[in-house]
Motif scaffolding. Structure first.
Motif, mmCIF file in Angstrom:
data_model
loop_
_atom_site.group_PDB
_atom_site.id
_atom_site.type_symbol
_atom_site.label_atom_id
_atom_site.label_comp_id
_atom_site.label_asym_id
_atom_site.label_seq_id
_atom_site.Cartn_x
_atom_site.Cartn_y
_atom_site.Cartn_z
ATOM 1 N N THR A 35 1.107 -1.158 -0.187
ATOM 2 C CA THR A 35 0.130 -0.030 0.348
ATOM 3 C C THR A 35 1.226 1.472 0.174
ATOM 4 N N CYS A 77 -8.183 -3.795 -3.955
ATOM 5 C CA CYS A 77 -7.044 -3.044 -3.378
ATOM 6 C C CYS A 77 -6.563 -2.075 -4.189
ATOM 7 N N ALA A 82 -5.783 0.001 0.441
ATOM 8 C CA ALA A 82 -6.154 -1.210 1.090
ATOM 9 C C ALA A 82 -7.391 -1.291 1.004
ATOM 10 N N ALA A 85 -10.558 -2.813 0.527
ATOM 11 C CA ALA A 85 -10.989 -4.294 0.382
ATOM 12 C C ALA A 85 -11.878 -4.297 1.013
ATOM 13 N N VAL A 147 -4.831 -9.275 3.057
ATOM 14 C CA VAL A 147 -4.002 -8.041 3.319
ATOM 15 C C VAL A 147 -3.180 -8.143 4.858
ATOM 16 N N ARG A 166 -3.118 -0.834 7.161
ATOM 17 C CA ARG A 166 -2.698 -1.785 6.315
ATOM 18 C C ARG A 166 -1.839 -1.357 5.285
ATOM 19 N N CYS A 169 -1.941 -5.941 -0.107
ATOM 20 C CA CYS A 169 -2.910 -6.068 -0.413
ATOM 21 C C CYS A 169 -3.321 -7.457 -1.915
#
Length: 175
Positions: A35, A77, A82, A85, A147, A166, A169
């Protein structure tokens, strides 16, 4: 005798080459990307065998220590953090918990531990009664996101284990 040996060798070769008379084994893979602002990445493979899903993951670029890892409800994603998600995948409406406990989200995979180099592996076995891999299954993981979080999952806090932001992902795709 010679014919029997040749037949046995042919059957062994066919089995090894994937040409045996066995049904195909369901396999799904997620390639994780970092990310925004993170370096974590990796690949995780799901193989369905004998009513179980064997999970094998290899990751790099993590900070040393424990990181929560979960299947999330949406296979998206696209957001820099992220958050696209969604929350944990929870087809049975259970509370968050440890993967081995009687009650936990279908997406609760617990923690993975990164070494001093930021590398980590995950090797777990999941029960297909909680979810499957087939796109026809009502509780399939196909098309969901996997994740990795910045912090450890405390395996108790609701709704998601307090695992922090996060850091990687990837979408789970059937092969």
């Amino acid at each position: 005798m010679k014919r029997t040996a040749m037949l046995a060798a042919s059957l062994s070769l066919a089995a090894l080459s994937g040409c045996a008379f066995l049904p195909p084994v369901p396999i799904a893979v997620a390639d994780l990307s970092p990310t925004q602002g993170n370096t974590a990445s990796g690949t995780i493979t799901f193989v369905e065998r004998s009513g179980k899903i064997l999970v094998d993951g290899h990751f790099k670029g993590l900070t040393p220590g424990q990181h929560g890892i979960h299947i999330h409800e949406k296979g998206d994603c696209s957001a820099p953090d992220a958050m696209s998600a969604g929350g944990h995948y929870n087809p049975t409406g259970e509370p968050h918990g440890a993967p081995g406990s009687a009650k936990h989200h279908g997406g609760d995979l617990g923690n993975l531990t990164a070494d001093a180099n930021g590398d980590a592996t995950l090797d777990v076995t999941l029960d297909t009664a909680r979810f499957g891999m087939s796109k026809l299954a009502s509780n399939t993981i196909a098309g969901k996101a996997l994740v990795i979080h910045a912090d450890p999952d405390d395996l108790a806090s609701q709704p998601a284990g307090n695992s922090g932001k996060r850091v990687a992902c990837g979408v789970i795709r059937m092969q």
